[in-house]
Design a protein around this motif. Sequence first.
Motif, short mmCIF file in Angstrom:
data_model
loop_
_atom_site.label_atom_id
_atom_site.label_comp_id
_atom_site.label_asym_id
_atom_site.label_seq_id
_atom_site.Cartn_x
_atom_site.Cartn_y
_atom_site.Cartn_z
N PRO A 102 -16.81 12.15 -55.81
CA PRO A 102 -15.45 12.48 -55.37
C PRO A 102 -14.86 13.68 -56.10
CG PRO A 102 -15.64 10.12 -55.66
CD PRO A 102 -16.89 10.74 -56.20
N CYS A 103 -15.19 13.84 -57.39
CA CYS A 103 -14.69 14.98 -58.14
C CYS A 103 -15.28 16.28 -57.59
CB CYS A 103 -15.03 14.83 -59.62
SG CYS A 103 -14.28 16.08 -60.66
N LEU A 104 -16.55 16.27 -57.29
CA LEU A 104 -17.17 17.46 -56.72
C LEU A 104 -16.61 17.76 -55.33
CD1 LEU A 104 -20.87 16.94 -57.83
CD2 LEU A 104 -19.26 18.67 -58.65
N LEU A 105 -16.36 16.73 -54.54
CA LEU A 105 -15.80 16.95 -53.21
C LEU A 105 -14.38 17.51 -53.30
CD1 LEU A 105 -17.09 13.76 -51.42
CD2 LEU A 105 -17.75 16.12 -50.94
N ALA A 106 -13.58 17.02 -54.23
CA ALA A 106 -12.24 17.56 -54.42
C ALA A 106 -12.31 19.01 -54.86
CB ALA A 106 -11.47 16.71 -55.43
N PHE A 107 -13.24 19.33 -55.74
CA PHE A 107 -13.42 20.70 -56.19
C PHE A 107 -13.85 21.60 -55.03
CE2 PHE A 107 -16.09 24.12 -57.85
CZ PHE A 107 -15.16 24.76 -58.66
N ILE A 108 -14.74 21.11 -54.18
CA ILE A 108 -15.17 21.89 -53.02
C ILE A 108 -13.98 22.14 -52.09
CG2 ILE A 108 -16.57 21.76 -50.91
CD1 ILE A 108 -18.72 20.38 -52.64
N GLY A 109 -13.13 21.13 -51.90
CA GLY A 109 -11.92 21.33 -51.08
C GLY A 109 -11.02 22.40 -51.66
N LEU A 110 -10.81 22.37 -52.98
CA LEU A 110 -10.03 23.42 -53.64
C LEU A 110 -10.66 24.79 -53.44
CD1 LEU A 110 -9.25 21.67 -57.02
CD2 LEU A 110 -7.54 22.56 -55.44
N TRP A 111 -11.95 24.86 -53.63
CA TRP A 111 -12.67 26.12 -53.55
C TRP A 111 -12.65 26.69 -52.14
CZ3 TRP A 111 -17.26 27.79 -51.20
CH2 TRP A 111 -17.76 28.99 -51.70
N LEU A 112 -12.86 25.83 -51.14
CA LEU A 112 -12.84 26.31 -49.76
C LEU A 112 -11.48 26.89 -49.37
CD1 LEU A 112 -14.88 23.56 -47.87
CD2 LEU A 112 -15.52 25.94 -48.25
N VAL A 113 -10.42 26.21 -49.74
CA VAL A 113 -9.08 26.71 -49.42
C VAL A 113 -8.82 28.01 -50.15
CG1 VAL A 113 -6.63 26.24 -49.74
CG2 VAL A 113 -8.10 24.51 -48.76
N ARG A 114 -9.27 28.10 -51.39
CA ARG A 114 -9.04 29.30 -52.17
C ARG A 114 -9.70 30.52 -51.55
NH1 ARG A 114 -6.86 30.34 -57.08
NH2 ARG A 114 -7.65 32.16 -58.13
N TRP A 115 -10.80 30.34 -50.85
CA TRP A 115 -11.48 31.46 -50.22
C TRP A 115 -11.14 31.62 -48.74
CZ3 TRP A 115 -13.62 35.31 -52.72
CH2 TRP A 115 -13.96 35.10 -54.04
N CYS A 116 -10.85 30.54 -48.05
CA CYS A 116 -10.62 30.61 -46.60
C CYS A 116 -9.22 31.13 -46.25
CB CYS A 116 -10.85 29.25 -45.96
SG CYS A 116 -12.57 28.75 -46.00
N ILE A 117 -8.20 30.76 -46.99
CA ILE A 117 -6.84 31.22 -46.67
C ILE A 117 -6.72 32.73 -46.82
CG2 ILE A 117 -4.43 31.17 -47.41
CD1 ILE A 117 -4.65 28.18 -47.70
N PRO A 118 -7.12 33.33 -47.94
CA PRO A 118 -7.03 34.80 -48.02
C PRO A 118 -7.88 35.50 -46.97
CG PRO A 118 -7.29 33.89 -50.20
CD PRO A 118 -7.51 32.77 -49.24
N ALA A 119 -9.05 34.96 -46.65
CA ALA A 119 -9.89 35.57 -45.62
C ALA A 119 -9.20 35.50 -44.27
CB ALA A 119 -11.24 34.87 -45.57
N ALA A 120 -8.56 34.40 -43.95
CA ALA A 120 -7.85 34.27 -42.67
C ALA A 120 -6.65 35.21 -42.61
CB ALA A 120 -7.39 32.83 -42.47
N VAL A 121 -5.94 35.36 -43.72
CA VAL A 121 -4.79 36.27 -43.75
C VAL A 121 -5.26 37.70 -43.56
CG1 VAL A 121 -2.98 37.21 -45.23
CG2 VAL A 121 -3.32 34.75 -45.10
N LEU A 122 -6.32 38.10 -44.24
CA LEU A 122 -6.84 39.46 -44.08
C LEU A 122 -7.34 39.71 -42.67
CD1 LEU A 122 -8.71 40.00 -47.45
CD2 LEU A 122 -6.61 41.10 -46.68
N ARG A 123 -7.98 38.72 -42.08
CA ARG A 123 -8.49 38.87 -40.72
C ARG A 123 -7.35 39.03 -39.72
NH1 ARG A 123 -12.31 34.50 -39.74
NH2 ARG A 123 -13.62 35.76 -41.08
N SER A 124 -6.26 38.27 -39.92
CA SER A 124 -5.12 38.38 -39.02
C SER A 124 -4.41 39.72 -39.19
CB SER A 124 -4.14 37.22 -39.22
OG SER A 124 -3.51 37.35 -40.47
N GLN A 125 -4.40 40.27 -40.38
CA GLN A 125 -3.78 41.58 -40.60
C GLN A 125 -4.60 42.69 -39.97
OE1 GLN A 125 -3.18 41.93 -44.82
NE2 GLN A 125 -1.30 40.69 -44.76
N GLU A 126 -5.91 42.55 -39.95
CA GLU A 126 -6.76 43.55 -39.31
C GLU A 126 -6.55 43.60 -37.81
OE1 GLU A 126 -10.73 42.60 -40.43
OE2 GLU A 126 -10.48 43.35 -42.48
N ARG A 127 -6.32 42.44 -37.21
CA ARG A 127 -6.09 42.38 -35.76
C ARG A 127 -4.73 42.93 -35.38
NH1 ARG A 127 -7.93 36.23 -34.82
NH2 ARG A 127 -10.11 36.49 -35.37
N GLY A 128 -3.74 42.67 -36.26
CA GLY A 128 -2.35 42.86 -35.97
C GLY A 128 -1.80 44.19 -35.80
#
Length: 90
Positions: free
Chosen positions: A64-90
């Motif tokens: 469970p600790c590793l899964l929680a860490f993976i959740g933190l890590w995924l959000v930390r990388w996916c949110i900025p990537a999504a924001v940058l991708r939306s700015q490129e389109r915009g």
Amino acid sequence: MIALWLFVGGAVGVLNMLTLWHSVIRLRRGSPRRTVAWMLVGGLLRWGLTVGLLVAALQCGIVPCLLAFIGLWLVRWCIPAAVLRSQERG
């Protein structure tokens, strides 16, 4: 149970990103004490949330600790990537 820890890790990751965003918005040139205070409070809140999550997950086991860490890590990388991708389109 696996999805729960992944989701909770992601939720804490989102809260971390929101508090970081809020701290950056509060930056002011004219009042350095206020800026430092916002950065310290935001940083302590982010660290506290992360440590609390990982300690709570570790009480249930290493997986469970590793899964929680993976959740933190995924959000930390996916949110900025999504924001940058939306700015490129915009």
